[in-house]
Structure formats: C-alpha cells, structure tokens
Motif scaffolding. Sequence first.
Motif, PDB file in Angstrom:
ATOM      1  N   LEU A  19     -15.467  -6.638 -29.543  1.00  0.00           N
ATOM      2  CA  LEU A  19     -16.755  -5.996 -29.369  1.00  0.00           C
ATOM      3  C   LEU A  19     -16.871  -4.820 -30.333  1.00  0.00           C
ATOM      4  O   LEU A  19     -15.932  -4.041 -30.476  1.00  0.00           O
ATOM      5  N   LYS A  20     -18.018  -4.714 -30.996  1.00  0.00           N
ATOM      6  CA  LYS A  20     -18.249  -3.587 -31.901  1.00  0.00           C
ATOM      7  C   LYS A  20     -19.620  -2.991 -31.606  1.00  0.00           C
ATOM      8  O   LYS A  20     -20.624  -3.704 -31.604  1.00  0.00           O
ATOM      9  N   VAL A  21     -19.644  -1.698 -31.348  1.00  0.00           N
ATOM     10  CA  VAL A  21     -20.901  -0.995 -31.074  1.00  0.00           C
ATOM     11  C   VAL A  21     -21.135   0.021 -32.180  1.00  0.00           C
ATOM     12  O   VAL A  21     -20.377   0.984 -32.309  1.00  0.00           O
ATOM     13  N   PRO A  22     -22.168  -0.166 -33.003  1.00  0.00           N
ATOM     14  CA  PRO A  22     -22.419   0.772 -34.100  1.00  0.00           C
ATOM     15  C   PRO A  22     -23.066   2.069 -33.615  1.00  0.00           C
ATOM     16  O   PRO A  22     -23.664   2.125 -32.534  1.00  0.00           O
ATOM     17  N   ARG A  23     -22.928   3.091 -34.406  1.00  0.00           N
ATOM     18  CA  ARG A  23     -23.539   4.394 -34.107  1.00  0.00           C
ATOM     19  C   ARG A  23     -25.057   4.244 -33.929  1.00  0.00           C
ATOM     20  O   ARG A  23     -25.713   3.485 -34.644  1.00  0.00           O
ATOM     21  N   GLY A  24     -25.614   4.970 -32.962  1.00  0.00           N
ATOM     22  CA  GLY A  24     -27.058   5.003 -32.791  1.00  0.00           C
ATOM     23  C   GLY A  24     -27.643   3.775 -32.121  1.00  0.00           C
ATOM     24  O   GLY A  24     -28.835   3.485 -32.287  1.00  0.00           O
ATOM     25  N   GLU A 147     -21.375  12.650 -28.646  1.00  0.00           N
ATOM     26  CA  GLU A 147     -21.807  11.646 -29.635  1.00  0.00           C
ATOM     27  C   GLU A 147     -22.043  10.294 -28.974  1.00  0.00           C
ATOM     28  O   GLU A 147     -22.903   9.522 -29.389  1.00  0.00           O
ATOM     29  N   VAL A 148     -21.216   9.994 -27.979  1.00  0.00           N
ATOM     30  CA  VAL A 148     -21.235   8.687 -27.311  1.00  0.00           C
ATOM     31  C   VAL A 148     -21.363   8.905 -25.799  1.00  0.00           C
ATOM     32  O   VAL A 148     -20.683   9.766 -25.240  1.00  0.00           O
ATOM     33  N   LEU A 149     -22.220   8.118 -25.176  1.00  0.00           N
ATOM     34  CA  LEU A 149     -22.333   8.126 -23.715  1.00  0.00           C
ATOM     35  C   LEU A 149     -21.923   6.761 -23.187  1.00  0.00           C
ATOM     36  O   LEU A 149     -22.446   5.733 -23.635  1.00  0.00           O
ATOM     37  N   ILE A 150     -20.977   6.754 -22.265  1.00  0.00           N
ATOM     38  CA  ILE A 150     -20.545   5.512 -21.618  1.00  0.00           C
ATOM     39  C   ILE A 150     -20.869   5.649 -20.134  1.00  0.00           C
ATOM     40  O   ILE A 150     -20.286   6.486 -19.436  1.00  0.00           O
ATOM     41  N   LEU A 151     -21.830   4.858 -19.687  1.00  0.00           N
ATOM     42  CA  LEU A 151     -22.409   5.042 -18.361  1.00  0.00           C
ATOM     43  C   LEU A 151     -22.277   3.766 -17.540  1.00  0.00           C
ATOM     44  O   LEU A 151     -22.841   2.728 -17.900  1.00  0.00           O
ATOM     45  N   ASP A 152     -21.534   3.843 -16.441  1.00  0.00           N
ATOM     46  CA  ASP A 152     -21.274   2.683 -15.583  1.00  0.00           C
ATOM     47  C   ASP A 152     -22.260   2.699 -14.416  1.00  0.00           C
ATOM     48  O   ASP A 152     -22.138   3.515 -13.504  1.00  0.00           O
ATOM     49  N   GLU A 153     -23.266   1.823 -14.483  1.00  0.00           N
ATOM     50  CA  GLU A 153     -24.327   1.746 -13.463  1.00  0.00           C
ATOM     51  C   GLU A 153     -24.982   3.114 -13.228  1.00  0.00           C
ATOM     52  O   GLU A 153     -24.997   3.631 -12.105  1.00  0.00           O
ATOM     53  N   GLN A 171     -33.570   6.921 -24.901  1.00  0.00           N
ATOM     54  CA  GLN A 171     -34.173   6.571 -26.189  1.00  0.00           C
ATOM     55  C   GLN A 171     -34.220   7.788 -27.123  1.00  0.00           C
ATOM     56  O   GLN A 171     -34.015   7.660 -28.330  1.00  0.00           O
ATOM     57  N   GLU A 172     -34.484   8.970 -26.552  1.00  0.00           N
ATOM     58  CA  GLU A 172     -34.466  10.202 -27.356  1.00  0.00           C
ATOM     59  C   GLU A 172     -33.081  10.453 -27.931  1.00  0.00           C
ATOM     60  O   GLU A 172     -32.927  10.824 -29.096  1.00  0.00           O
ATOM     61  N   LEU A 173     -32.060  10.268 -27.098  1.00  0.00           N
ATOM     62  CA  LEU A 173     -30.683  10.463 -27.553  1.00  0.00           C
ATOM     63  C   LEU A 173     -30.340   9.482 -28.666  1.00  0.00           C
ATOM     64  O   LEU A 173     -29.705   9.847 -29.659  1.00  0.00           O
ATOM     65  N   LYS A 174     -30.792   8.245 -28.507  1.00  0.00           N
ATOM     66  CA  LYS A 174     -30.578   7.242 -29.560  1.00  0.00           C
ATOM     67  C   LYS A 174     -31.250   7.694 -30.859  1.00  0.00           C
ATOM     68  O   LYS A 174     -30.678   7.585 -31.945  1.00  0.00           O
ATOM     69  N   GLY A 175     -32.457   8.256 -30.726  1.00  0.00           N
ATOM     70  CA  GLY A 175     -33.189   8.747 -31.891  1.00  0.00           C
ATOM     71  C   GLY A 175     -32.467   9.873 -32.610  1.00  0.00           C
ATOM     72  O   GLY A 175     -32.678  10.095 -33.804  1.00  0.00           O
ATOM     73  N   LYS A 176     -31.611  10.588 -31.886  1.00  0.00           N
ATOM     74  CA  LYS A 176     -30.815  11.673 -32.476  1.00  0.00           C
ATOM     75  C   LYS A 176     -29.471  11.164 -33.009  1.00  0.00           C
ATOM     76  O   LYS A 176     -28.609  11.970 -33.376  1.00  0.00           O
ATOM     77  N   GLY A 177     -29.296   9.839 -33.014  1.00  0.00           N
ATOM     78  CA  GLY A 177     -28.069   9.266 -33.560  1.00  0.00           C
ATOM     79  C   GLY A 177     -26.949   9.106 -32.555  1.00  0.00           C
ATOM     80  O   GLY A 177     -25.822   8.761 -32.914  1.00  0.00           O
ATOM     81  N   GLU A 189     -33.877  -2.782 -17.278  1.00  0.00           N
ATOM     82  CA  GLU A 189     -33.093  -1.860 -18.103  1.00  0.00           C
ATOM     83  C   GLU A 189     -32.372  -2.627 -19.210  1.00  0.00           C
ATOM     84  O   GLU A 189     -32.305  -2.175 -20.356  1.00  0.00           O
ATOM     85  N   ALA A 190     -31.822  -3.776 -18.855  1.00  0.00           N
ATOM     86  CA  ALA A 190     -31.118  -4.593 -19.847  1.00  0.00           C
ATOM     87  C   ALA A 190     -32.048  -4.971 -21.001  1.00  0.00           C
ATOM     88  O   ALA A 190     -31.644  -5.006 -22.165  1.00  0.00           O
ATOM     89  N   GLU A 191     -33.329  -5.198 -20.681  1.00  0.00           N
ATOM     90  CA  GLU A 191     -34.322  -5.553 -21.705  1.00  0.00           C
ATOM     91  C   GLU A 191     -34.514  -4.420 -22.721  1.00  0.00           C
ATOM     92  O   GLU A 191     -34.908  -4.656 -23.855  1.00  0.00           O
ATOM     93  N   ARG A 192     -34.235  -3.183 -22.305  1.00  0.00           N
ATOM     94  CA  ARG A 192     -34.473  -2.026 -23.172  1.00  0.00           C
ATOM     95  C   ARG A 192     -33.313  -1.749 -24.123  1.00  0.00           C
ATOM     96  O   ARG A 192     -33.404  -0.873 -24.976  1.00  0.00           O
ATOM     97  N   CYS A 193     -32.217  -2.471 -23.946  1.00  0.00           N
ATOM     98  CA  CYS A 193     -31.052  -2.268 -24.816  1.00  0.00           C
ATOM     99  C   CYS A 193     -31.264  -2.949 -26.160  1.00  0.00           C
ATOM    100  O   CYS A 193     -31.971  -3.953 -26.256  1.00  0.00           O
ATOM    101  N   ASP A 194     -30.635  -2.400 -27.197  1.00  0.00           N
ATOM    102  CA  ASP A 194     -30.730  -3.025 -28.524  1.00  0.00           C
ATOM    103  C   ASP A 194     -29.971  -4.348 -28.551  1.00  0.00           C
ATOM    104  O   ASP A 194     -30.424  -5.328 -29.144  1.00  0.00           O
TER     105      ASP A 194
END
Length: 232
Positions: A19-24, A147-153, A171-177, A189-194
């Motif tokens: 699994l690879k999750v890119p910045r932002g 820099e990174v948020l890991i949120l379980d439920e 979404q604001e946090l994502k906009g800040k990178g 919520e799942a629909e809103r993920c990239d």
Amino acid sequence: MKSIHKSFGKQDVLTDISLKVPRGEIYGLIGPSGSGKTTLVKMLIGLESPDSGTVEFKGSPLKAAAVYTSVGYMAQSDALYTELTAKENLNFFASLYSLKKKDREDRIRSVMKTVDLLAHLDKPVALYSGGMKRRLSLAIALLHDPEVLILDEPTVGIDPVLRKQIWEQFQELKGKGRTLLITTHVMDEAERCDRLGLLRNGTLLGSEEPSLIKEKYGVSSLEEVFLSTEVH
C-alpha cells in the motif's frame, strides 16, 4: 507498506499487503469487521510490527520518533482521562507533543472550535457523551498540526451535521498538503476519499478511486460493494 504479513498465533490477520499513500491524499480503508483494518492502522504508527515485509514513512524505515512528531492518531476507542477536564486532557497531550506554552492556548481553542466543543472546554470528560468523547479524541489528534492524520473510525457516534463539518475540515487539511488515512463504515464518507483500500479477510482487494471500485464490482453504490465483501 510492502508485502506485509501479520498473524496472531495461527490466525492470519494481514496477507501480502502492499500500500502506498502519497502526500496530500485522503485515503479511505473499508471492509467488514474483523478484516484487519485496525491491525493495519496500528502497523502504520508502529504499535504493531509485521511478521514480514516493510513499513516506510517518507522513504525511510518507519521509526517511532518520526511518527510521534509528524502523525496524529485517533484510535477506535477513546484514550482520555475522564477525571480531567477537556482542557486538562489537551494540555497534557500538548506537553507530550512539546508544544510551546505560548502556542498551546491558541491551538487548543482552534481544535476545540473545529470539533464544536469550545463551550465544553472546562467540563470534566466524565460528563461528556460518547459522541463528545470521539470529537475530543479528534481534537487531540489535530492538536500538534501533524503532517499525517491516521483516524480509525473517527466519526462513530457523531451526528450527520457535525460529520459534514468535520469532513469539510478534512478537505481543508488536504488542501494544505496534509495526508489523511481514515477507516470508516460510513459509505458516504468513503465516497469522499480520493482512493479506497478494500480489505477482506486480511487481503487488500483493491486500492482505487471510489468510482473505479464500483465499476469493478458492477454496482451503483459503495454500500453494495461493502455488502458483497460481507457475503463472499
């Protein structure tokens, strides 16, 4: 994550996870209960170690010190001191994060405003409802502006209006990178993920945009995808 395997006793929990999750990016993790989501999340912050495979953060092997300062983590169960007020809880965690005293008050008020708890700052956590405790846990995860948020439920027990506001903040946090990895059972919520990772029986079935996952399964909603993973 590269070729991760994890078992507890004879029970395989994660099998060949890459699994690879890119910045932002907002990356969602969905799957039935018991599919391995929480174990995977714990491995990303160093609370669990893989039996084999590697976990890297910003191109280097994962080290607790780097995660500690750069990652905000919200567990599935709230880790709060109920005999303390919300402000005392936040001050305690601010000291762990080495936030300067002159910045603490502003950060505490900012994150409590984000989760709509500013009016309850001086209330003992023992008097908080379950949803309020979830929101306070989220405020703590946001406290050191990671820099990174890991949120379980993160939104379990939170009403729909506030959930919407919290997702606007994501979404604001994502906009800040900032980078967010979120496990959820809430399909809107799942629909809103990239991108979404779909876990079942410890195996990652896909890691794609929500629309591509629906197309792959030949269904019109993520709820149908989720239900199909429950029955097969």
